[in-house]
Design an enzyme around this catalytic site. Structure first.
Site, short mmCIF file in Angstrom:
data_model
loop_
_atom_site.label_atom_id
_atom_site.label_comp_id
_atom_site.label_asym_id
_atom_site.label_seq_id
_atom_site.Cartn_x
_atom_site.Cartn_y
_atom_site.Cartn_z
N ASP A 100 -101.29 24.28 -112.40
CA ASP A 100 -102.27 25.20 -111.43
C ASP A 100 -101.20 26.44 -111.14
OD1 ASP A 100 -103.49 25.10 -108.71
OD2 ASP A 100 -101.95 24.20 -107.45
N SER B 220 -101.20 27.36 -100.01
CA SER B 220 -101.25 27.52 -101.01
C SER B 220 -101.06 29.00 -102.21
CB SER B 220 -102.62 26.75 -101.88
OG SER B 220 -103.08 25.98 -101.77
N GLY B 221 -100.72 29.22 -103.16
CA GLY B 221 -100.13 30.12 -103.77
C GLY B 221 -99.01 30.67 -104.13
N HIS C 231 -106.52 26.27 -107.84
CA HIS C 231 -107.17 25.95 -107.44
C HIS C 231 -107.37 26.88 -105.93
CE1 HIS C 231 -103.45 24.83 -104.76
NE2 HIS C 231 -104.26 25.18 -103.61
N GLY D 40 -103.02 25.85 -96.92
CA GLY D 40 -103.37 27.55 -96.39
C GLY D 40 -102.37 28.01 -96.50
#
Length: 273
Positions: free
Chosen positions: A126, A223-224, A80, A221
């Protein structure tokens, strides 16, 4: 059912020379308005001690997501975080997003490879690989993260570390000047999927981490970014319901479910390139 809220952060400039002090905006995800944000309850690690983490930024140097170097040419992050190869830049060797330290390596991506079965609605699968146009230079500030083997599991209660560059409070406030990190225990899928929590929305490709008392969490923020257990990246910050809520642990992509896909993808592009 709960609509997954990806932990994505956008539109705040984190230029080395000019830090915006404005709050992150609200973003609408699956019909819900959700505050963007932060690692909650964490602390600043020793500078450059987390050497595998990268800041995924826009070409205007706005921090977007976290990621991890898995070899000199490849970064792993959440699907995402995909804003398009032409709009993205990878920064390795960073600690403060607001001060030029001379340790940063800015590299443009050559291609983005999101998982072919990534589902935006459920946030299942994801995960995304980013191939860099040029290799990173491994040194005392930049190193490679290890990955778990295919199907490896991490036990409930095992303490893991998650890191990122987000807000430090659920209510927003000042953007932290440096990387933040926090340790969290793994929560069983059974508990995370209970009717009191995510009520069946956690798939076999996800794992949960957080304290039963709440108060500490990764959030928008981050994310990943990597959830590291036993020295390996077992999770990628993916989604959640609020932040640091005792009822809702953070949800991560379970990297071990994708190790075979990761290896096969890198090998296939190695042959092509």
């Amino acid at each position: 059912s709960l609509a997954p809220a990806p932990k994505l952060l956008m539109t705040v400039s984190l230029s080395k020379s000019n830090l915006s002090s404005s709050l992150f905006p609200l973003v609408c995800v699956a019909g819900q308005e959700l505050a963007q944000g932060r690692i909650v309850g964490g602390y600043a690690p020793v500078p450059h001690s987390i050497k595998y983490i990268v800041s995924i930024q826009t070409t205007q140097r706005q921090h977007l997501c976290g990621g991890s170097l898995i070899n000199k040419y490849w970064v792993i992050t959440a699907a995402h975080c995909n804003i398009g190869v032409e709009k993205m830049m990878i920064v390795a060797g960073d600690y403060s997003l607001t001060i030029y330290e001379g340790t940063e390596q800015e590299i443009l991506p050559q291609l983005l490879v999101p998982h072919p079965e990534y589902n935006r609605t459920t946030t299942n699968n994801d995960i995304m690989l980013i191939k860099l146009r040029a290799p990173v230079y491994l040194n005392s500030y930049v190193s490679i993260a290890l990955l778990p083997r295919q199907g490896a599991s991490v036990a409930e209660g095992r303490v893991c570390r998650v890191s990122g560059w987000g807000y430090t409070s659920p209510s927003g406030g000042q953007i932290p000047s440096t990387l933040r990190t926090i340790t969290l225990p793994i929560v069983s899928t059974e508990k995370c999927n209970s009717s009191e929590s995510f009520n069946g929305n956690i798939t076999e490709n996800m794992l949960c981490a957080g304290f039963s008392t709440g108060g500490k969490d990764a959030c928008q923020g981050d994310s990943g970014g990597p959830l590291v257990c036993e020295g390996r990246v077992y999770g990628l910050v993916s989604w959640g319901r609020g932040c640091a809520d005792a009822q809702f642990p953070g949800v991560y992509t379970a990297v071990s479910k994708f190790r075979r896909w990761i290896d096969n993808t890198i090998f296939s592009y190695y042959r092509k390139c």
